[in-house]
Write a protein that holds these residues in place. Structure first.
Motif, short mmCIF file in Angstrom:
data_model
loop_
_atom_site.label_atom_id
_atom_site.label_comp_id
_atom_site.label_asym_id
_atom_site.label_seq_id
_atom_site.Cartn_x
_atom_site.Cartn_y
_atom_site.Cartn_z
N ASP A 97 35.46 42.11 29.90
CA ASP A 97 36.36 43.27 29.97
C ASP A 97 37.26 43.06 31.19
N ASN A 114 36.03 58.37 23.78
CA ASN A 114 36.66 57.05 23.63
C ASN A 114 35.57 56.06 23.21
N ASP A 162 38.61 45.00 33.11
CA ASP A 162 38.35 45.85 34.29
C ASP A 162 37.15 45.38 35.11
N HIS A 165 37.44 47.47 23.93
CA HIS A 165 36.06 46.97 23.90
C HIS A 165 35.23 47.48 22.73
N GLU A 169 40.27 44.56 26.40
CA GLU A 169 40.87 45.63 27.21
C GLU A 169 42.18 45.22 27.89
N GLU A 211 24.21 56.84 30.33
CA GLU A 211 24.19 55.38 30.33
C GLU A 211 23.15 54.86 31.33
N HIS A 225 35.34 52.95 22.89
CA HIS A 225 35.10 51.69 23.62
C HIS A 225 33.96 51.87 24.63
N GLY A 226 33.52 53.10 24.82
CA GLY A 226 32.38 53.36 25.70
C GLY A 226 31.03 53.29 24.98
N HIS A 235 27.21 54.43 25.81
CA HIS A 235 27.11 55.79 25.27
C HIS A 235 26.69 55.78 23.81
N ASP A 250 29.29 50.64 28.91
CA ASP A 250 29.66 50.99 27.53
C ASP A 250 28.42 51.24 26.67
N ASP A 254 28.06 56.52 33.59
CA ASP A 254 27.80 57.93 33.33
C ASP A 254 26.28 58.13 33.22
N THR A 256 41.63 51.18 32.25
CA THR A 256 40.47 51.82 32.89
C THR A 256 40.15 51.13 34.21
N HIS A 268 32.04 48.83 33.42
CA HIS A 268 31.30 49.87 32.70
C HIS A 268 30.22 49.25 31.80
N SER A 281 34.13 61.60 26.86
CA SER A 281 35.55 61.23 26.72
C SER A 281 35.92 61.10 25.25
#
Ligand SMILES: NC(=[NH2+])NCCC[C@H](N)C(=O)O
Ligand SMILES: [Mn+2]
Ligand SMILES: [Mn+2]
Length: 308
Positions: free
Chosen positions: A228, A141, A230, A99, A273, A183, A143-144, A132, A130, A180, A242, A128, A139
């Motif tokens: 996504d 990562n 997920d 992502h 994803e 977010e 993609h977040g 951040h 995403d 999170d 994920t 999510h 993480s």
């Protein structure tokens, strides 16, 4: 006149924790995404896969972050490619890839919308948000992070400068069920419309979707769908790194795609994803193709018997 649709592969996995998403475009091609859309009466052009120039590694104050230089190079390469694809075709599909690529695809589509004098809206179907910043991801990562970049949050100097930020009030997120704390703060502060899974359990998908589409229509907006894998329940879509339990069902997902088709508002689409390394005999890739078919005019009841 026959309407045109482009496919662009974006084989990247550097934004995710696990490898495998580079095989996403190949898996979607094997599942015959292009042929399926062509079978629905569209003129389909496969533009091949995006190439991203190699770049030297780059460090960040947040030591958790990995593949920063690769992600910045990806965004820099995809933004103009997405702009060109959207300018040249009635519909543009971006086949991921993790992502993180949405930072480039949506930035390019935003510039395209601005060039047409139209506002861009984004429907974000994901477990999510995403959202951040580079400073808040634990993480590492990336993609977040694409949504925070796209709405112009600070601290993204390592990514390419963003010519046309996305207006937070033009975003609608559905399916959210893993957020999170930083977010959640952005969702509150920036007033982003979020329908989490509890809300969907209570209202179904149709009412919130219809009211968002009415807003897009009233603003004469272009609509980008960022899908996504997920977002879907892991029981029907295992090919993703994920997974979060309690995702959208087959019927909810098709209803969304058919309703979007009826609206005629969606002009571009990310399919992200998909991790074929984790898939079971291609079933997640085939499901994504079937959902995309619903978006492009196939009725689910015509094809309920298709086996996957
Ligand atoms: N595109 C995705 N699948 N993103 C998952 C992000 C999960 C988590 N919020 C993180 O930042 O690591
Ligand atoms: Mn995502
Ligand atoms: Mn996700």
């Amino acid at each position: 006149m026959t309407r045109t649709c482009s496919l662009l592969g974006v084989p990247v996995e550097t934004g995710a924790a696990q490898r495998g998403c580079t095989m996403g475009p190949a898996s979607l091609r094997t599942a015959e995404l292009g042929e399926i859309i062509a079978g629905l009466g569209w003129q389909v052009s496969d533009l091949g896969d995006l190439t991203v120039p190699a770049t030297p590694a780059r460090a960040h104050d947040n030591a958790a972050i990995h593949h920063l230089a690769e992600t910045a190079a990806l965004i820099g390469a995809l933004e103009p490619a997405a702009f060109d694809a959207a300018q040249a075709h009635d519909r543009a599909i971006f086949m991921g890839g993790d992502h993180s690529m949405a930072a480039g695809s949506i930035a390019g589509v935003c510039r395209h919308a601005a060039a047409r004098g139209r506002p861009l809206f984004v429907l974000w179907l994901d477990a999510h948000p995403d959202l951040h910043r580079l400073s808040t991801t634990t993480s590492g990562n990336l993609h977040g992070t694409p949504m925070a970049y796209l709405i112009g949050e600070p601290g993204f100097e390592a990514y390419p400068p963003l010519a046309h930020p996305l207006a937070p009030e033009n975003i609608c997120m559905m399916g959210i069920r893993s957020v999170d704390e930083p977010e959640a703060a952005h969702i509150r502060d920036r007033g982003i419309e979020v329908h989490d899974m509890r809300a969907i359990d209570e209202t179904g998908v149709l009412a919130p979707l219809e009211s968002f589409l009415a807003r897009v229509r009233a603003a004469r907006g272009l609509l980008h769908l960022s899908f996504d894998v997920d977002f879907l329940d892991p029981a029907i879509a295992p090919g993703v790194g994920t997974t979060v339990p309690g995702g959208a069902t087959f019927r909810e997902a098709h209803l969304i795609m058919e309703t979007l088709c009826d609206s005629g508002l969606v002009t571009s689409l990310d399919l992200v994803e998909l991790n074929p390394f984790l898939d079971e005999r291609g079933r997640t890739a085939k499901l994504l193709c079937d959902l995309t078919a619903s978006l492009f005019g196939r009725r689910v009841l015509d094809r309920m018997t298709r086996s996957f």
